[in-house]
Enzyme design. Structure first.
Site, PDB file in Angstrom:
ATOM      1  N   ARG A 173     -11.613   2.392  17.210  1.00  0.00           N
ATOM      2  CA  ARG A 173     -11.896   1.254  18.033  1.00  0.00           C
ATOM      3  C   ARG A 173     -12.809   0.350  16.889  1.00  0.00           C
ATOM      4  O   ARG A 173     -12.932  -0.933  17.019  1.00  0.00           O
ATOM      5  CB  ARG A 173     -12.654   1.523  19.198  1.00  0.00           C
ATOM      6  CG  ARG A 173     -11.722   1.826  20.225  1.00  0.00           C
ATOM      7  CD  ARG A 173     -12.298   1.937  21.566  1.00  0.00           C
ATOM      8  NE  ARG A 173     -12.917   0.803  22.085  1.00  0.00           N
ATOM      9  CZ  ARG A 173     -12.247  -0.316  22.669  1.00  0.00           C
ATOM     10  NH1 ARG A 173     -10.971  -0.005  22.870  1.00  0.00           N
ATOM     11  NH2 ARG A 173     -12.678  -1.468  23.049  1.00  0.00           N
ATOM     12  N   ASN A 213       4.590  -2.443  12.450  1.00  0.00           N
ATOM     13  CA  ASN A 213       3.590  -3.198  11.541  1.00  0.00           C
ATOM     14  C   ASN A 213       3.996  -2.807  10.166  1.00  0.00           C
ATOM     15  O   ASN A 213       3.853  -1.604   9.733  1.00  0.00           O
ATOM     16  CB  ASN A 213       2.458  -2.442  11.825  1.00  0.00           C
ATOM     17  CG  ASN A 213       1.224  -3.106  10.876  1.00  0.00           C
ATOM     18  OD1 ASN A 213       1.557  -3.657  10.010  1.00  0.00           O
ATOM     19  ND2 ASN A 213       0.158  -2.354  10.884  1.00  0.00           N
ATOM     20  N   THR A 225     -11.708  -0.358  14.176  1.00  0.00           N
ATOM     21  CA  THR A 225     -10.659  -1.368  13.414  1.00  0.00           C
ATOM     22  C   THR A 225     -10.816  -2.810  14.282  1.00  0.00           C
ATOM     23  O   THR A 225      -9.958  -3.713  13.708  1.00  0.00           O
ATOM     24  CB  THR A 225      -9.268  -0.894  13.507  1.00  0.00           C
ATOM     25  OG1 THR A 225      -8.894  -0.428  14.835  1.00  0.00           O
ATOM     26  CG2 THR A 225      -9.370   0.487  12.665  1.00  0.00           C
ATOM     27  N   CYS A 240      -3.134  -4.456   4.222  1.00  0.00           N
ATOM     28  CA  CYS A 240      -1.861  -4.975   4.862  1.00  0.00           C
ATOM     29  C   CYS A 240      -2.384  -6.548   4.171  1.00  0.00           C
ATOM     30  O   CYS A 240      -1.236  -7.295   4.519  1.00  0.00           O
ATOM     31  CB  CYS A 240      -2.027  -5.069   6.103  1.00  0.00           C
ATOM     32  SG  CYS A 240      -2.050  -3.303   6.742  1.00  0.00           S
ATOM     33  N   GLU A 282       0.900  -1.208  -0.013  1.00  0.00           N
ATOM     34  CA  GLU A 282       0.034   0.211  -0.076  1.00  0.00           C
ATOM     35  C   GLU A 282       0.886   1.264   0.016  1.00  0.00           C
ATOM     36  O   GLU A 282       0.444   2.355   0.385  1.00  0.00           O
ATOM     37  CB  GLU A 282      -1.093  -0.154   1.070  1.00  0.00           C
ATOM     38  CG  GLU A 282      -0.309  -0.517   2.813  1.00  0.00           C
ATOM     39  CD  GLU A 282      -1.544  -0.045   3.603  1.00  0.00           C
ATOM     40  OE1 GLU A 282      -1.793  -1.035   4.039  1.00  0.00           O
ATOM     41  OE2 GLU A 282      -1.913   1.153   3.849  1.00  0.00           O
ATOM     42  N   THR A 312       3.614   2.602  15.812  1.00  0.00           N
ATOM     43  CA  THR A 312       3.545   1.024  15.514  1.00  0.00           C
ATOM     44  C   THR A 312       4.029   0.884  14.120  1.00  0.00           C
ATOM     45  O   THR A 312       4.499  -0.272  13.754  1.00  0.00           O
ATOM     46  CB  THR A 312       2.212   0.518  15.610  1.00  0.00           C
ATOM     47  OG1 THR A 312       1.176   1.286  14.862  1.00  0.00           O
ATOM     48  CG2 THR A 312       1.712   0.401  17.020  1.00  0.00           C
ATOM     49  N   SER A 332      -7.125  -4.411   5.828  1.00  0.00           N
ATOM     50  CA  SER A 332      -8.278  -3.395   5.942  1.00  0.00           C
ATOM     51  C   SER A 332      -9.217  -3.314   4.971  1.00  0.00           C
ATOM     52  O   SER A 332      -9.014  -3.183   3.934  1.00  0.00           O
ATOM     53  CB  SER A 332      -7.866  -2.219   6.639  1.00  0.00           C
ATOM     54  OG  SER A 332      -7.374  -2.114   7.812  1.00  0.00           O
ATOM     55  N   LYS A 352      -1.472  -6.342  20.877  1.00  0.00           N
ATOM     56  CA  LYS A 352      -2.619  -6.735  21.563  1.00  0.00           C
ATOM     57  C   LYS A 352      -3.501  -7.682  20.328  1.00  0.00           C
ATOM     58  O   LYS A 352      -4.011  -8.948  20.770  1.00  0.00           O
ATOM     59  CB  LYS A 352      -3.519  -5.552  21.986  1.00  0.00           C
ATOM     60  CG  LYS A 352      -4.364  -6.041  23.102  1.00  0.00           C
ATOM     61  CD  LYS A 352      -4.993  -4.698  23.547  1.00  0.00           C
ATOM     62  CE  LYS A 352      -6.463  -4.642  23.081  1.00  0.00           C
ATOM     63  NZ  LYS A 352      -7.142  -3.222  23.644  1.00  0.00           N
ATOM     64  N   HIS A 365      -1.520 -11.230  11.253  1.00  0.00           N
ATOM     65  CA  HIS A 365      -1.190  -9.982  10.926  1.00  0.00           C
ATOM     66  C   HIS A 365      -0.993  -9.151  12.372  1.00  0.00           C
ATOM     67  O   HIS A 365      -1.843  -9.365  13.092  1.00  0.00           O
ATOM     68  CB  HIS A 365      -2.082  -9.195  10.041  1.00  0.00           C
ATOM     69  CG  HIS A 365      -1.898  -7.825   9.752  1.00  0.00           C
ATOM     70  ND1 HIS A 365      -0.881  -7.411   9.242  1.00  0.00           N
ATOM     71  CD2 HIS A 365      -2.661  -6.602   9.998  1.00  0.00           C
ATOM     72  CE1 HIS A 365      -0.693  -5.834   9.354  1.00  0.00           C
ATOM     73  NE2 HIS A 365      -2.033  -5.608   9.904  1.00  0.00           N
TER      74      HIS A 365
END
Lengths: 385, 347, 133
Positions: free
Chosen positions: B202, B269, B204, B113, B81, B154, B299, B242, B237
């Site tokens: 959130r 990431n 996501t 991703c 991307e 990240t 996504s 978390k 992924h």
């Protein structure tokens, strides 16, 4: 074959000449040379220039020069060989007069650099190198000199301050040259503390943006004597040579074939060797080029150039007076004109007109120009016997 | 989706750029010093690197290990991307750089991703059908994040290339099956001509990352009749630390199964390179006979899940660095250098 | 704007470090030559050069870089002596200028070389980096 004489010289001051155009510069030096020769007409004009097509987008300099001088109809030759442009124009003019095909020839070297941005100048300075594999790496012209400088110091275990001394000597001689760009005296610490251009090369070790033009008139010795010229400065040897364009192919030698080859040919023509030379005008586009040139021309052994400089061997009263009017660093380096400046300075020395920097009993002088980091060289030997 | 003819990994190569910025340094910049950050540092591409150069590096490593003639490669697909050209295929540049041109098919895949696993799945299909002998699938990114955005703590840079071909006794591993699970879920996106992605915070999580990864993985296990304990390793992924841990927990995997492939704390990431670099790290250490679960997430949203069986340890006498070595080979830069590297200062 | 055809012509040589080898005397060159500089033969073939070498000499470009290179300042440019004896000029990356030394072993890497503004083509090519230990 005719013996060839230089019967007139002229030049402009070197520097950032904001109020002077390419044309102004040409006319000033050429008319001075013509006046010095005592003539107002020549049979042909040779123009040496490196960057007018890049920096002024002005091509066709032969016609441009002839027209600027109000001449009409005579042939003109425009020559480009980077830093050797001016000295090569001289060499070609010399061959023409020597052959007898040309009577009187005017040689003009000219460069106008201050019109352009530093980026444009940097690009122009790289134009003498291979664009696809050297310029493409992002290296700059000072960067190429720096590659040689580092390898030289490493190979011969020479200290940077010894090489930097070349600039000190250059500025010292330039201080007595009314045409010079840099007349300020320098100490070696000043050189080594100046900004880094490309490690390890410092700003004060490298020539900078300069405008200037120098000119001279050539004809046969018979013609010069007929005109009552005395003393007559004669061209005793003149040669040019090339070398590989890609520096990595030849950097390991720390010596430039083009210089050695041109010197060999010029001395063959002059029929004597380097020990007869009383002074040299070499092209210290950077300190390291000055040092290596002294070695390649045969004035000192390999790896010993810097010692010669430090020991004072290149000063006006030294073993081999070098760059008596300041050289490319002190007088300034209007690239395409530089070779002609060297010749003008040599003529002044031989005529005994070099003022405070006059080399005693100067009978034979050598001029040497080198393009980029050695891909082209010219050597001219002048004498007043 | 089971191929009729089995397809294996002939070789692979991962690439992580040398530069790192500590997330504590990013926190210092934005006045968040002292916060506990799950990702310790992220890999940052050099000034002269982009997703294409990193794809080439990964591909060159894969080829060095493979010792096949690059002309035998029939397809090169690059999932990313962060394409340097909006219009011009990265695959063309990779193909030329490794000497695979011109008799190949090449294209760039974009699915946030999961572009890299899409590329992998497409290659598997072409090889299983007999249309090509070898295919090169690459997932790579110079992860983008707006200054001060949560993402900045990240996102990393890196990529992995997989040279796939018919399963033989020599292949490193082979694919048993794969599944994909795709819906229209706008959790994270980047509009054309915008430099940084936007995200729905959130949103996501549960309806996006977890729903897709869990369903793709469950469907895969159902198709193969496997349970979590049938896998020795699981790689998900990794947008943060978390999410993959929680997804694993939801599916019944243990932390031990996830550990080897979890690169986020020291890599960040790397978007389309994230899950695939995790797979590279696992292949670096896995033993013949072991089974690996790989589940990417893109996504927008979708997940591709693969079951992979290890056949050979590819590393004996091999000069290509391990991912663990690449992670140790690093130079730290500060936030000022970081923004210069990532093109966040404009000049 | 950079010239697309001019870049395109050199792609295979710059991407993969391909020079030429004289079919008559065996001399290897980089960049490629059409006529052998040793024996004068006009029969030369493409030759894939070694991707490893040592730094012979180097410099660091800090001032007045050419257009399209200004973002990379300071950058290292070196003469690299390849294992097959050929010298090439190249940027050295993934290293800070202070760490570079004559004799340092380096290997080929594929990088962006030049980009001029946001409109034109991106020019890629070989550079070298310290060998991964």
């Amino acid at each position: 074959m005719h013996r060839v004489a230089v019967i007139g010289v002229g030049c402009t001051r070197v520097g950032e000449l904001w109020d002077k155009s390419l044309k102004d510069l040409i006319v000033e030096s050429a008319t001075k040379a013509l006046d010095d020769a005592g003539i107002d007409k020549v049979d042909i004009v040779y123009v040496g220039n490196a960057y007018s097509k890049i920096l002024q987008t002005q091509g066709n300099l032969g016609s441009f020069t002839v027209d600027s001088l109000g001449f009409e109809g005579i042939p003109a030759v425009s020559i480009e060989a980077a830093d050797c442009s001016g000295s090569l124009a001289f060499h070609e003019a010399y061959k023409a007069v020597r052959s007898g095909l040309v009577g009187k020839a005017l040689v003009v070297g000219v460069e106008k650099m201050s019109d352009s941005s530093p980026e444009e100048v940097a690009k122009a300075l790289m134009s003498c190198e291979d664009q696809d594999y050297v310029a493409f790496t992002g290296v700059t012209q000072p960067g190429l000199h720096a590659l040689v400088l580092r390898l030289y110091m490493e190979t011969f275990k020479v200290k940077h301050e010894e090489i930097a001394e070349f600039t000190v000597k250059a500025h010292k001689n330039a201080s007595n040259n009314p045409y010079a760009q840099f007349k300020n005296p320098l100490k070696v610490e000043d050189v080594l503390r100046s900004p880094i251009l490309a490690d390890p090369l410092r700003l004060l070790e490298y020539t900078t943006v300069a405008d200037g033009s120098a000119a001279l008139v050539l004809c046969s010795i018979e013609e010069a004597e007929k005109m009552g010229k005395k003393p007559v400065v004669e061209v005793l040897g003149s040669a040019s040579a090339t070398d590989k364009l890609y520096l990595p192919e030849r950097i390991g030698k720390l010596s430039f074939n083009a210089t050695r080859e041109a010197a060999k040919k010029a001395f063959e023509e002059a029929k004597f060797s380097v020990d007869k030379v009383n002074f040299v005008e070499t092209h210290d586009s950077s300190t390291i080029m000055g040092v290596i040139s002294l070695e390649d021309l045969g004035f000192v052994g390999k790896g010993r150039g810097a010692s010669l400089v430090v020991e004072g061997g290149i000063e006006i009263d030294g073993k081999i007076p070098t760059n008596t009017m300041g050289g490319s660093k002190g007088r300034g380096n209007p690239v395409g004109a530089t070779g002609v400046y060297q010749l003008v300075e040599a003529v002044l020395q031989l005529r005994g007109e070099a003022g405070k920097n006059q080399v005693k009993d100067a009978k034979i002088g050598l001029t040497h120009t080198i393009a980029g980091v050695g891909n082209f060289a010219t050597v001219n030997i002048l004498g007043c016997l | 989706m089971k191929p009729e003819r089995l397809v294996g990994i002939v070789s692979y190569g991962g690439y992580i750029p040398i530069y790192r910025v500590k997330t504590s340094e990013i926190a210092r910049m934005w006045g968040r010093d002292g916060e506990t950050l799950q990702t310790e540092e992220v890999a940052v591409a050099a000034m002269d690197e982009d997703s294409v150069t990193m794809a080439v590096e990964a591909a060159r490593y894969a080829l060095k290990r493979a010792k096949i003639n690059p002309k035998e490669i029939g397809a090169i697909y690059v999932g990313s991307e962060s394409k340097p050209y909006a219009v011009k295929s990265s695959g063309t540049i990779v193909a030329e750089a490794i000497g695979a041109s011109p008799n190949i098919t090449a294209a760039d895949f974009e699915f946030a991703c999961k572009g890299g696993t899409e590329a992998l799945q497409t290659c598997i299909g072409l090889i299983a059908s007999g249309m090509i002998k070898y295919g090169l699938a690459i997932g790579v990114d110079t992860g983008q994040a707006a200054p001060s955005d949560e993402l900045e703590y990240t996102v990393g840079c890196g990529g992995a290339a997989f040279l796939v071909g018919p399963k033989t006794d020599e292949t490193v591993a082979y694919f048993e099956a794969s599944t994909s699970y795709v819906t229209d879920t706008p959790d994270f996106w980047r509009r054309a001509e915008r430099p940084y992605p936007s995200h729905a915070r959130r949103f996501t999580g549960e309806p996006a990352y977890f729903r897709h990864i869990v369903n793709a993985t469950k469907n895969l296990m159902a198709e193969l009749g496997y349970k979590p304990e049938d896998f020795d390793y699981a790689v998900f992924h990794q947008p943060n630390l978390k999410f993959p841990l929680k997804a694993g927990l939801m599916l019944g995997f243990t932390r031990k199964q996830l550990e080897h492939g979890l690169l986020i704390p020291s890599l960040g990431n790397a978007y389309a390179g994230s899950a695939l670099l995790g797979l590279v790290a696992v292949l670096d250490v896995a033993k013949p006979g072991q089974r690996i679960l790989l589940a990417s997430y893109g996504s927008g949203s979708g997940s591709d899940a693969f079951s992979i069986v290890v056949q050979n340890n590819p590393y004996r006498g091999n000069p290509i660095p391990f991912i663990s070595q690449m992670l140790k080979r690093k130079k730290y830069i500060d936030y000022a250098q970081y923004v210069k590297h990532r093109g966040k200062i404009v000049f | 704007m950079l010239s697309a055809p001019r870049y395109w012509r050199e792609i295979r040589y710059r991407y993969r470090l391909i020079g030429s080898r004289c079919l008559k005397c065996g001399k290897i060159y980089f960049p490629r030559r059409l006529v052998c500089a040793v024996c004068g033969s006009r029969k030369l073939e493409d030759y894939k050069l070694s991707e490893k070498g040592k730094i012979k000499t180097f410099t660091v470009i800090r001032r007045s870089p050419p257009l399209g290179y200004e973002k990379n300042v300071p950058y290292v440019v070196a003469v690299v002596e390849l294992e097959d004896g050929v010298n090439v000029l190249s940027q050295i990356v993934d290293v800070s200028p202070e760490e570079v030394k004559i004799g340092m072993p380096v290997e080929l890497t594929f990088r962006k070389v030049r980009e001029n503004g946001k409109e034109g083509i991106i020019e890629y090519g070989f550079k070298f980096r310290p060998i991964f230990e």
